[in-house]
Design a protein around this motif. Structure first.
Motif, mmCIF file in Angstrom:
data_model
loop_
_atom_site.group_PDB
_atom_site.id
_atom_site.type_symbol
_atom_site.label_atom_id
_atom_site.label_comp_id
_atom_site.label_asym_id
_atom_site.label_seq_id
_atom_site.Cartn_x
_atom_site.Cartn_y
_atom_site.Cartn_z
ATOM 1 N N HIS A 90 0.794 -1.107 0.109
ATOM 2 C CA HIS A 90 -0.183 0.066 0.010
ATOM 3 C C HIS A 90 0.821 1.267 -0.146
ATOM 4 C CE1 HIS A 90 1.138 -1.009 3.942
ATOM 5 N NE2 HIS A 90 0.598 -0.055 4.550
ATOM 6 N N TYR A 99 10.685 3.752 5.069
ATOM 7 C CA TYR A 99 9.875 3.415 6.119
ATOM 8 C C TYR A 99 10.578 3.412 7.419
ATOM 9 C CZ TYR A 99 6.633 0.397 8.647
ATOM 10 O OH TYR A 99 5.824 0.009 9.690
ATOM 11 N N ARG B 229 0.686 1.330 10.641
ATOM 12 C CA ARG B 229 1.270 1.703 9.377
ATOM 13 C C ARG B 229 1.233 0.586 8.294
ATOM 14 N NH1 ARG B 229 7.016 4.202 9.469
ATOM 15 N NH2 ARG B 229 6.594 4.670 7.293
ATOM 16 N N VAL B 230 1.098 -0.488 8.910
ATOM 17 C CA VAL B 230 1.094 -1.831 8.118
ATOM 18 C C VAL B 230 -0.051 -2.658 8.106
ATOM 19 C CG1 VAL B 230 2.442 -4.001 7.270
ATOM 20 C CG2 VAL B 230 3.688 -1.806 7.637
ATOM 21 N N PRO B 233 -3.670 -0.504 7.956
ATOM 22 C CA PRO B 233 -4.176 -0.305 6.507
ATOM 23 C C PRO B 233 -4.464 -1.288 5.661
ATOM 24 C CG PRO B 233 -2.334 1.050 7.441
ATOM 25 C CD PRO B 233 -2.494 -0.052 8.313
ATOM 26 N N LEU B 234 -3.635 -2.522 5.962
ATOM 27 C CA LEU B 234 -3.877 -3.750 4.786
ATOM 28 C C LEU B 234 -5.081 -4.426 5.100
ATOM 29 C CD1 LEU B 234 -0.074 -5.120 4.501
ATOM 30 C CD2 LEU B 234 -1.361 -3.734 2.884
ATOM 31 N N PRO B 327 -3.942 -5.676 -2.388
ATOM 32 C CA PRO B 327 -4.470 -5.683 -3.929
ATOM 33 C C PRO B 327 -4.876 -7.259 -4.328
ATOM 34 C CG PRO B 327 -2.188 -4.993 -3.699
ATOM 35 C CD PRO B 327 -2.500 -5.532 -2.627
#
Lengths: 331, 327
Positions: A90, A99, B229-230, B233-234, B327
C-alpha cells in the motif's frame, strides 16, 4: 565495525507437523558475509529469523559483545531482505525505502539508494507493479536505508530468473563488501560466489563450517558433499579406488591421525578424462550439456562419479579417468 | 506498449459487453415479471426465470453441467427474489408516501440506522483487537472462538435474555440501566452483531503475510507502529466489511432488542431533544399487528430502501478502486 555471534536453541511447533529443533551457533566478523547453506527444510530460515528476533529462543545473540537476545526486532539495528520481498503493497517504492527512516538516527537518502541500485525511476510506483528483480532491489534499498549493523538476507535471489539473478548477485557482492551480513541460501553457486565463510545446515544442526574452499573442497560428511556437489565414493564399493589409495588411505584426521576413511569425496571438476596414463577405466553413462560445458556421468566398479569436460565422449564408451590424490578427501 | 494498450482496450471492451449482457438479462427479467404480475400470473414468471436461466447458461457455455447448476440455482433465486419483487410490486404508493412523511416513521428510521451504527462501532472497537489476537493464535483459542461464535447459534430472544442476565438488574454493571434503554438496545445489537465484525476482520488479518509485519519490525517500528502503518491499513477493507455486516445484522435484529429494549428514549437532533421510539423491526411488527400487512409493508418498504441505499454506498466506498488495502 560490527561482529555478530549467536548461539541459539529453539524448538518450533506447527499445526500438523513434528516439532522442529534448531540448535546452532554462528559468527560473522566485521564486514564479513556469512552464508548459511542448506537444503529446504534444514532450518536455515528459522535460524535467520530467530537471529532477527522474530522467534523466541534460548541462548544468546551478541553484537560486538553485547547480548541483544532479549531485545525486540526493532531494537536490534538489523536490516532484513526477504525471499518474497515483503514490500508494503500500500506504499510507493519511495515510502517503502523511507519506512525505517523515522526510527533511525542517521538514515540513508532513499532517492540516492534507489539510484545506486538502478531503480530510481520506480520511486513513485507501488510494489505490485514491479518485476521480481525490481522488487528485490527495492527490498535491498529498504534494508540498507536504516544503516543496519548487520544485514540479514533470506534467499533474496531464489525467486528470480537466471539473468536477473546473476545481475543482482553481482550487485550484491559489491553491497555486501561493506556490511556484516548473514545470507541464507540453498544455492551452492550463489554461496560460493558471495561467501567469506559458510555454515552448512541439515535438520536444524550445523554440519560443517569454514571457508568456501574448505566446505566445497573438503566436505566432512556425505550430506555436505552431496549438497555442495562433490562426488562421494564408497571405498567398499570400488576395489579400483581402494587399490589406488593403497598405502595412502586418507585418514579422517582425528585427534590421533590414525583413522581410516570409509568414503572419499572429490569435486567433479577434479575428475579428469585422459586419453591414457589415467588411474582407471570407466564407462560413460550419460552426457548432459550445461551452458558452455558438459556434465559426464561415469561408472566403474559399483560407483558413479561426475565430471565436466568440453569434449564429451560418446555414451557407452570406455574412457580412462584420473582421480588426483590431493583432491580426494575423506568424508 | 502497443500490445499493452490493445489488451487494455480488449479488457475494457469485454467489460462493456458483459455489462450490456447483464443489463439485458435484468431488463428481460423485469419485463417478464411486470407482464406476469399484470396478468395476475406471477407463477408464470417463476417458470420463465428458471427457463431463461437454463437457456442463457446453454447459450453462454453449452455444457450440461453449467445448465444444470444454473437451473437448480435459479430455483433458490426464485425463493429469494420473488417475495422481494412481489413485496415491491404490491405496495400502495400513496401509503408509502404517507408513511414517508410521518414523523414517527422518521424517528424509527433514524433509530434503525443510528442504533446499529453504535453497535457496529462498539463491535469493531473491541472486536478488532480480539480479531488480531485470534489471527496470531494463542493457547485456549478454540474456547474463545466458540464464545465469539455463540451468538450465531443462540436464538435471538435467548440472546436478549442473556444480555439482561449479564448486564440488567443484578448483573455485572448495576449502575447502568439496560432494560428499556438505549444502552441496552446497543448492547443487545452488539451481542448478536459482534461475531460478524470479529470474523471478517480476523480473516483480513490472517490474509496479511506475516513477513510484512516482520519487515516493519526489523526496520524500526514497534508493534503499535507496525499496526498503525502496515497491519491496520492492509486490513482496513476487512474491518469495514465486518463493520457493515455487523451494522446490517443489528439493523435486522428483532428478538434480542424486543426483549431488552422494546422502546427507547434517545436524542433526536431533528427534534432538538429526547424522543421515544422503537427499533425499526419491532415497529414494523407492531404496525403489522395493529394496522395489517399493507400498512406494515409501507414502513418495511421505507426501511428496506434506506438500508439498501446505505449498503450500496458502503459497497461503493469499499470497492477496490476507492480504497487502499491488499491488492
Amino acid at each position: 565495525m560490527t561482529q555478530l555471534a549467536a548461539d541459539i536453541a529453539s524448538t518450533f511447533t506447527a499445526e500438523g507437523a513434528e516439532p522442529f529443533t534448531v540448535d546452532a551457533t554462528l559468527e560473522a566478523g566485521d564486514e564479513e558475509t556469512l552464508v548459511i547453506l542448506g537444503p529446504s527444510g534444514s532450518g536455515k530460515t528459522l535460524l535467520l529469523e530467530t537471529v532477527a528476533g522474530f522467534h523466541g529462543h534460548d541462548g544468546t545473540v551478541t553484537v560486538n559483545g553485547t547480548d541483544i537476545a532479549d531485545r525486540a526486532p526493532e531494537r536490534r539495528d538489523f536490516g532484513f531482505v526477504f525471499q518474497d520481498y515483503a514490500l508494503f503493497p500500500h506504499m510507493t517504492v519511495r515510502d517503502n525505502v523511507r519506512y525505517g527512516a523515522q526510527y533511525c538516527e542517521n538514515p540513508r537518502d532513499a532517492e540516492g539508494l534507489l539510484a545506486e541500485l538502478g531503480v530510481a525511476h520506480l520511486a513513485d510506483r507501488t510494489p505490485p507493479t514491479l518485476s521480481g528483480g525490481e522488487k528485490q532491489r527495492v527490498a535491498l534499498a529498504r534494508a540498507l536505508a536504516v544503516r543496519p549493523d548487520v544485514l540479514l538476507l533470506d534467499e533474496p535471489l531464489a525467486a528470480l530468473d537466471v539473468p536477473t539473478r546473476q545481475s543482482l548477485r553481482d550487485d550484491l557482492v559489491d553491497v555486501l563488501a561493506d556490511v556484516t551480513s548473514i545470507y541464507v541460501t540453498h544455492n551452492r553457486t550463489t554461496a560460493r560466489a558471495i561467501a567469506d565463510r559458510i555454515i552448512v545446515m541439515a535438520q536444524g544442526q550445523v554440519v560443517q563450517r569454514g571457508t568456501p574452499d574448505a566446505v566445497f573442497e573438503r566436505p566432512e560428511s556425505p550430506i555436505v558433499a552431496n549438497f555442495t556437489g562433490s562426488n562421494v565414493i564408497e571405498l567398499a564399493s570400488t576395489p579400483a579406488v581402494r587399490s589406488l589409495l593403497d598405502g595412502d588411505t586418507p585418514g579422517r584426521g582425528d585427534a590421533h591421525g590414525n583413522g581410516t576413511a570409509e568414503r572419499v569425496a572429490i569435486r567433479p571438476e577434479a575428475v579428469r578424462l585422459d586419453d591414457d596414463n589415467g588411474d582407471l577405466r570407466a564407462t560413460v553413462r550419460r552426457v548432459v550439456r550445461e551452458d558452455a560445458t558438459h556434465r559426464v556421468t561415469l561408472a566403474f566398479d559399483e560407483v558413479t562419479v561426475e565430471s565436466f569436460t568440453d569434449s564429451p565422449p560418446e555414451v557407452g564408451t570406455d574412457v580412462v579417468i584420473t582421480l588426483p590424490r590431493d583432491r580426494l578427501h575423506p568424508c | 506498449m502497443a500490445t499493452e494498450t490493445g489488451s487494455g482496450l480488449d479488457v475494457k471492451t469485454g467489460r462493456v459487453q458483459t455489462a450490456v449482457l447483464v443489463a439485458g438479462f435484468v431488463g428481460v427479467q423485469l419485463l417478464a415479471f411486470v407482464a406476469a404480475y399484470a396478468t395476475g400470473r406471477p407463477t408464470w414468471y417463476a417458470y420463465f426465470m428458471i427457463g431463461s436461466a437454463a437457456v442463457t447458461a446453454y447459450l453462454l457455455d453449452g455444457s450440461s453441467f453449467v445448465v444444470a447448476t444454473a437451473t437448480l440455482g435459479s430455483v433458490l433465486l426464485i425463493a429469494l427474489g420473488l417475495p422481494l419483487f412481489m413485496f415491491v410490486a404490491r405496495q400502495t404508493p400513496s401509503l408509502v408516501v404517507e408513511k414517508a412523511a410521518d414523523p414517527d416513521v422518521h424517528r424509527v428510521l433514524y433509530l434503525g440506522i443510528y442504533g446499529p451504527l453504535l453497535a457496529a462501532i462498539l463491535s469493531l472497537a473491541f472486536g478488532v483487537p480480539l480479531a488480531h489476537l485470534l489471527s496470531e493464535g494463542f493457547s485456549g483459542q478454540p474456547l474463545v472462538e466458540s464464545l465469539v461464535d455463540l451468538p450465531l447459534v443462540v436464538p435471538h430472544s435467548v440472546a436478549g435474555i442473556l444480555v439482561l442476565f449479564g448486564f440488567g438488574e443484578g448483573g455485572a454493571f448495576p449502575s447502568i440501566s439496560v432494560l428499556g434503554s438505549m444502552v441496552g438496545m446497543v448492547l443487545a445489537m452488539a451481542f448478536v452483531a459482534a461475531p460478524y465484525a470479529v470474523n471478517a476482520t480476523r480473516e483480513a488479518f490472517e490474509a496479511i503475510d506475516h513477513r510484512l509485519e516482520y519487515a516493519s519490525r526489523i526496520h524500526g517500528a514497534n508493534r503499535w507502529e507496525t499496526f498503525r502503518r502496515v497491519t491496520g491499513p492492509l486490513a482496513v477493507r476487512g474491518m469495514i466489511t465486518g463493520g457493515v455486516l455487523a451494522w446490517a445484522r443489528a439493523v435486522s435484529e428483532f428478538g434480542a432488542v424486543a426483549v431488552v429494549a422494546y422502546s427507547v428514549s434517545f436524542f433526536y437532533p431533528f427534534a432538538g431533544g429526547e424522543v421515544t421510539a422503537q427499533h425499526a423491526p419491532v415497529f414494523v411488527y407492531n404496525t403489522y399487528l395493529q394496522g395489517g400487512l399493507q400498512e406494515s409493508g409501507a414502513v418495511a418498504f421505507l426501511l428496506l430502501a434506506v438500508s439498501a441505499m446505505i449498503f450500496l454506498i458502503v459497497r461503493y466506498l469499499t470497492d477496490d478502486n476507492t480504497i487502499g488495502g491488499v491488492p
